[in-house]
Design an enzyme around this catalytic site. Structure first.
Site, PDB file in Angstrom:
ATOM      1  N   GLU A 163      62.556  32.196  62.345  1.00  0.00           N
ATOM      2  CA  GLU A 163      61.262  32.071  61.668  1.00  0.00           C
ATOM      3  C   GLU A 163      61.384  32.085  60.150  1.00  0.00           C
ATOM      4  O   GLU A 163      60.372  32.072  59.448  1.00  0.00           O
ATOM      5  CB  GLU A 163      60.335  33.187  62.146  1.00  0.00           C
ATOM      6  CG  GLU A 163      59.980  33.054  63.625  1.00  0.00           C
ATOM      7  CD  GLU A 163      59.184  34.238  64.136  1.00  0.00           C
ATOM      8  OE1 GLU A 163      59.188  35.290  63.466  1.00  0.00           O
ATOM      9  OE2 GLU A 163      58.577  34.119  65.207  1.00  0.00           O
ATOM     10  N   GLN A 177      67.244  35.016  62.566  1.00  0.00           N
ATOM     11  CA  GLN A 177      68.169  35.092  63.686  1.00  0.00           C
ATOM     12  C   GLN A 177      68.790  33.716  63.862  1.00  0.00           C
ATOM     13  O   GLN A 177      68.162  32.702  63.568  1.00  0.00           O
ATOM     14  CB  GLN A 177      67.488  35.540  64.963  1.00  0.00           C
ATOM     15  CG  GLN A 177      66.458  34.565  65.512  1.00  0.00           C
ATOM     16  CD  GLN A 177      65.749  35.132  66.722  1.00  0.00           C
ATOM     17  OE1 GLN A 177      64.830  35.910  66.610  1.00  0.00           O
ATOM     18  NE2 GLN A 177      66.178  34.714  67.896  1.00  0.00           N
TER      19      GLN A 177
END
Length: 803
Positions: free
Chosen positions: A504, A617
């Site tokens: 994100e 991530q």
């Protein structure tokens, strides 16, 4: 790269025990954390681990899965198709407080003098117990014992057994049993003054309207309706009191407080026991009087059976769970801390999912209102693998719940000018509730994640009937969305633009590698399942075609898109860029970033983050785990190394996946470091927010790292294979697996490994490329020393991904 330190609970106060989490001394500095790590739940009903007397408290909370309030989302600038209605889980009336007074002095930790103290979360018994010895200001000594449980057997029930014994002198004792509406207290209704988007919304208006009120001696039953969502809730509380001769009992019910007061002239050595049974029933629309009746019936059964029977049923349920789920890990140090942490995490996943029937799994389970109580992709990608191999019935129920959302997902797709279904990024009731569409709605990969979970469940459970019932419809509608969202470019490749992958910190990009690869799987699986039904089960095919309006040419459209899927690849570096433009961005120097500036999302404007090569991530690493056969070993190594230096670990979902891939490519130290990061995400308060609830997906990720990482499990195509990577510092790893109605046990040591079929029909497994036939009577024992090959890479092959 790990950028935050673990802050483990001190062993002096929290001694290591393989089956229990023990608080041996009360420390007010740990109140907030303890409320999370001692929380109890059954997937439908959850309570935070507050002290019995109600104080001190950080954030009291009792939650019913799916019971929520809605509120209008206010956008600074409106646009078509933005989410319009927020959804927030409601803190339902809390029954956990039993205030105690002796000689009219209150027991209040930590003010009062407590000579002995011990609180225990028992992972086998499923209970939270506490025992303390209180020395009152007048010098009297009082023993207080309590046991709290949220029933795994009875979905709508919790109970508390509270016992007070004045040891050496007679004294007047008062116990106040409370039911408190915290949701509508002024403190709860004050909007949070924080920039942390992960916390729940403080709803400024009154939420719970009392519609039904019944009081009968020691029982009160209440019915509420929420102000905007119109949901209804029944709450029932009943008491059984054992207090010698002549206890005086009074009770009252007000809109925000119901209480029962027990007054006793206590004799030395004579226990006073108050057993409290509490029932909750929620509904989207049922009358509150009807829900009150349901609560009353639940209480009747609980009181009839008694608290001891509840404890017996609780232990029996968990005995069955641990038979299939107890991953045992032994290290050379012989410390119980590693095993304790593994079991605590698995217990949290069990609690979050046990009776989640007709609902999803909130990101924080039922331990906090953080993330609004929403359901994300966490369920399909992180929680479902554990459930498929331990409790497949629950895995099926959770996929059925996604199927129940199809009508809303179809409407959302139409709103986005797409065919098929577009599942909401975050939701409770099936409608999109993510106001920040760049990091919400744009994460279309959720569709493919659901499709992937369908295939994994069917492969592991061996449940083709689920495809006919619901799975095929999910595959078709998600594949349709990809076929419409993407396009065939001038380069004859199929491109998907304007999406956000799991990372994100990089939003609204073209050809996100993870998204495209998972979409390709989704398209292929949908086409294959439709073809199989057409040839093998014409009636099921006809029913599917009728239900979804399937056109005969659609599967070929999906196959062509999958074959032509664009997958970014950089020949010079030998890596897969996270998206088509990722490598053109400036690289963020994470080593030069102060530690107190993490997580980045709380300290930098989104535009500062989005223009850099930096990852919350590493979604390419996740793709390498999920689609392992599509990458060569060298590609995995280069990709892992490249993204490790760019990944902040600001997502709790990252560490377990990095551990899995690190183990596969022979990076033992990294695999262990990331595993420890995931293992102690909450017990070690890695992100500094354990007070805001358990990270359920990270807890499930612990199982993933053990099974897919160190045991080397892979399950593509319905066949089990293993390529173990037992760390040098571990002496034994035992992994139980439920696979296609068979129970399998894998035991790894450095002297050898054993694959044992505990129950069921014979089964073939593949170990490092060699096929072994297992029967109940003949386990396969492989004597080759694991240490000889734990760092050896898998052979390269397959030529890599299409580029």
């Amino acid at each position: 790269m790990l950028r935050r330190a673990l802050v483990e609970l001190p062993e002096r106060d929290y001694p290591r025990d393989p089956w229990r989490l023990v608080e041996a001394r009360f420390d007010p500095r740990h109140v907030a954390r303890a409320e999370t790590v001692f929380a109890l739940s059954n997937g439908y009903l959850g309570v935070r681990g507050t002290q019995d007397e109600g104080r001190p408290v950080f954030s009291p909370g009792t939650f019913v899965n799916g019971f929520h309030e809605t509120w209008p989302i206010t956008h600074a600038e409106n646009a078509y198709g933005l989410a319009r209605t927020g959804q927030t889980i409601v803190t339902v009336p809390d029954p956990t407080t039993l205030a105690l007074f002796v000689d009219d002095e209150p027991l209040l930790l930590p003010v009062t003098r407590v000579r002995e103290y011990r609180r225990v979360l028992d992972l086998r018994a499923g209970t939270l117990t506490r025992e303390l010895l209180w020395s009152t200001p007048s010098g009297k000594h009082v023993r207080v014992r309590s046991t709290r449980l949220v029933s795994l057997h009875h979905r709508h029930l919790m109970a508390i057994d509270y016992e007070v014994t004045v040891l050496d002198h007679a004294a007047p004792v008062v116990v106040r049993s409370l039911l408190v509406n915290h949701q509508d207290s002024p403190a709860t209704r004050t909007p949070e003054r924080t920039a942390d988007p992960r916390l729940g919304t403080a709803i400024p208006h009154r939420v719970l309207d009392l519609r039904t009120r019944r009081l009968d001696g020691g029982r009160f039953v209440l019915g509420y309706r929420t102000a905007d969502s119109g949901m209804t809730l029944g709450v029932g509380v009943d008491h059984r009191i054992e207090a010698g001769d002549g206890p005086e009992v009074t009770s009252r019910v007000e809109p925000d407080l119901a209480e029962l007061v027990v007054r006793v002239d206590a004799r030395p050595g004579t226990p006073i026991r108050v057993t409290k049974y509490v029932s909750y029933h929620g509904s989207r629309s049922a009358d509150t009087a009807e829900l009150a009746d349901r609560c009353a019936r639940t209480l009747d059964r609980a009181v009839r059976d008694g608290f001891a029977e509840l404890r017996t049923l609780q232990r029996a349920a968990l005995d069955r769970f641990w038979e299939r789920a107890d991953v045992q890990v032994e290290d050379r140090d012989g410390s119980a801390g590693l095993q304790q942490a593994v079991r605590w995490n698995l217990f949290q996943v069990a609690q979050a999912t046990w009776r989640a029937e007709g609902s999803g799994v909130p990101a924080k389970g039922l331990t906090s209102p953080a993330y609004e109580g929403h359901y994300f992709w966490d369920t399909e990608m992180y929680v479902l693998p554990f459930l498929c191999y331990t409790r497949p019935r629950i895995a099926r129920n959770l996929l059925r719940f996604r199927h129940d959302m199809l009508a809303q997902a179809r409407r959302r797709a139409a709103e986005l000018d797409l065919t098929g279904a577009a599942f909401p990024w975050r939701t409770i009731n099936g409608e999109e509730a993510s106001a920040y569409y760049e990091a919400g709605t744009a994460q279309f990969h959720l569709n493919a994640d659901i499709a992937y979970a369908v295939r994994r469940y069917v492969d592991v459970r061996g449940d083709p009937g689920f495809l006919v019932e619901a799975g095929a419809e999910l595959l078709v509608e998600t594949a349709r969305m990809w076929a419409d969202l993407g396009f065939h470019g001038d380069d004859d490749r199929f491109h998907i633009h304007g999406v956000t992958g799991p990372d994100e910190y990089t939003t609204m990009v073209d050809d996100n590698t993870y998204t495209n690869l998972m979409a390709r799987e989704n398209l292929r699986d949908a086409a294959a399942v439709v073809a199989r039904l057409h040839s093998d089960d014409p009636d099921a095919y006809a029913a599917l075609a009728d239900a979804v309006g399937l056109r005969p040419e659609e599967p070929e459209v999906w196959r062509r898109a999958a074959t032509a899927m664009a997958v970014p690849y950089d020949e010079a570096r030998g890596i897969h860029p996270q998206d088509a433009g990722f490598l053109r961005r400036e690289t963020w120097d994470l080593d030069a970033t102060p530690r107190d500036r993490f997580p980045l999302l709380l300290h930098y404007h989104p535009l500062v983050i989005y223009r850099r090569q930096v990852a919350k991530q590493a979604d390419v690493v996740l793709a390498m785990f999920l689609l392992s056969d599509g990458f060569t070993t060298e590609q995995k190594r280069r990709n892992f190394a490249y993204y490790e230096r760019l990944t902040t670990g600001d997502s709790s979902l990252s560490a377990c996946v990095q551990s899995i891939v690190a183990a596969e490519i022979g990076e033992e130290r990294a695999a262990l470091d990331y595993f420890r990061y995931a293992l102690f995400m909450d017990l070690g308060d890695v992100e500094g927010n354990v007070a805001d609830g358990v990270h359920i997906a990270a807890a499930a990720g612990v199982w993933m790292a053990l099974a897919y990482g160190f045991a080397g499990l892979r399950d593509r195509g319905g066949e089990l294979s293993f390529d173990p990577r037992l760390p040098a510092g571990w002496t034994r790893l035992r992994l139980p697996l439920r696979f296609r109605d068979r129970q399998l046990e894998v035991v790894l040591t450095h002297e050898g490994e054993t694959y044992r079929l505990v129950g069921g029909e014979p089964l073939d497994v593949v170990v490092r490329g060699d096929r072994h036939h297992l029967t109940v009577a003949s386990p396969r024992v492989i004597g080759r020393r694991l240490r000889d090959h734990r760092l050896s890479p898998r052979p390269a092959g397959g030529g890599g991904l299409e580029t």
